[in-house]
Design an enzyme around this catalytic site. Structure first.
Site: not given
Ligand code: NAP
Length: 313
Positions: A152-155, A174, A232, A261, A279
């Site tokens: 539950l981060g930004r996305i 999370s 991912r 991929e 992707h």
């Molecule tokens: P973010 O703001 O850093 O959010 C990540 C979330 O994941 C946080 O809530 C974090 O909370 C949680 N997390 C971290 N480690 C974890 C674990 N071991 N188990 C469970 N939860 C965990 O990142 P974001 O900007 O939302 O981006 C998230 C991911 O989306 C990126 O890292 C990227 O791989 C993916 N993404 C994919 C695309 C696409 O094209 N499909 C595009 C952009 C991003 P806690 O720290 O409390 O665990």
């Protein structure tokens, strides 16, 4: 800055390449098949590396570039970069957070709707003329379904906000509970999967989250549950996912990312309960341009001695 060597690891976007070319001495890594020789010849002039979701600075590349000062990634995920090695060597790392959040969350809702309402199959039905032979079969309602989010981060938050507009109860997993959110927290993925209809993966790829979707989680989600992966590919044990879909142990899957991929398991091509995307989470003109500007802004800030826009290390 024209004399500063920047190594671009893979083609990312023409606009970014043109702007890097204007500002720096740009090396396009893919133009040099003899990588070892190229690095021997140019290592001492390369002070920055630009990569993305497929190519990052691993330990070998970092070791081969003694003058490397900054790795600027055209992605928010930094799983292709050896962050510990960068920390150890005092190399700065930047990514492109926030600007892509809306696009990835929008696409997640699109994937859910496409999967449950079978939008791609409906489109084929009309194009192929089958509609004239009768109505399309009934599909599955999205509004009101329980959505579970891993990360539950930004996305993840942006997905939750959108799903709320569809009257979906939201829960999440999370590492830490987010008391500021009003959503239900589960302290592990199996419990989350057991208690939702739609499980969305939106966490970063790390050692802990590699194959976070395994047989136990898939079985907990069950034959009526669906998996959506916008994180991912390596979050999911792909052979296990394929066999669960073939055996009817999982209701369906909407996937923007895959383990290897651009290779996608061909068994998925014959299934009508999957939606497969190449992707494209952040792949809009607006967002990719904003991401490119952050990459450029970080490099310029670094070499002008100013604070980085989006420092990670
Ligand atoms: P973010 O703001 O850093 O959010 C990540 C979330 O994941 C946080 O809530 C974090 O909370 C949680 N997390 C971290 N480690 C974890 C674990 N071991 N188990 C469970 N939860 C965990 O990142 P974001 O900007 O939302 O981006 C998230 C991911 O989306 C990126 O890292 C990227 O791989 C993916 N993404 C994919 C695309 C696409 O094209 N499909 C595009 C952009 C991003 P806690 O720290 O409390 O665990």
């Amino acid at each position: 800055m024209e004399s500063i060597g920047v190594l671009l690891l893979c083609p990312l976007m023409p606009y970014l390449e043109e702007e890097l070319d204007k500002r720096f001495k740009l090396f396009r890594f893919w133009n040099y098949p003899q990588k070892t020789q190229f690095l021997k010849d140019n290592a001492h002039s390369i002070r920055a590396v630009v990569g993305g979701t497929t190519d990052g600075a691993d330990a070998d590349l970092i070791e081969a570039l003694p003058k490397l000062e900054i790795v600027s990634s055209f992605s928010v995920g930094v799983d292709k970069i050896d962050l510990n090695k960068c920390r150890e060597k005092g190399i700065r790392v930047t990514n492109t957070p926030d600007v892509l959040t809306d696009d990835v969350a929008d696409l997640t809702i699109g994937l859910i709707l496409a999967l449950l309402r079978r939008i791609c199959a409906c489109d084929q039905y009309v194009r192929s003329g089958k509609w004239k032979q009768g109505d399309f079969e009934l599909t599955t309602k999205f509004s009101g379904k329980t959505v579970g989010i891993i990360g539950l981060g930004r996305i993840g938050m942006a997905i939750a906000t959108r799903a709320e507009a569809f009257d979906c109860p939201i829960s999440y997993y999370s590492r830490t509970e987010k008391p500021e959110s009003k959503y239900k927290y589960y302290p592990n993925v199996v419990e989350l999967a057991s208690n939702c209809d739609i499980l969305v993966v939106a966490c970063p790829l790390t050692k802990e989250t590699h194959h976070i979707i395994n047989r136990e989680v898939i079985n907990a989600l069950g034959p009526k549950g669906v998996l959506i992966n916008v994180g991912r590919g390596k979050h999911v044990d792909e052979p296990e996912l394929v066999s669960s879909l073939l055996q009817g142990r999982l209701g369906g899957a909407g996937l923007d990312v895959f383990e290897n991929e651009p290779h996608v398991p061909e068994q998925l091509f014959g299934l009508d309960n999957v939606v497969l995307l190449p992707h494209v989470g952040s792949a809009t003109v607006e967002t990719r341009t904003a991401m490119a500007d952050i990459v450029l802004g970080n490099l310029e800030a670094h070499f002008l001695g100013k604070p980085l826009l989006t420092p990670l290390v």
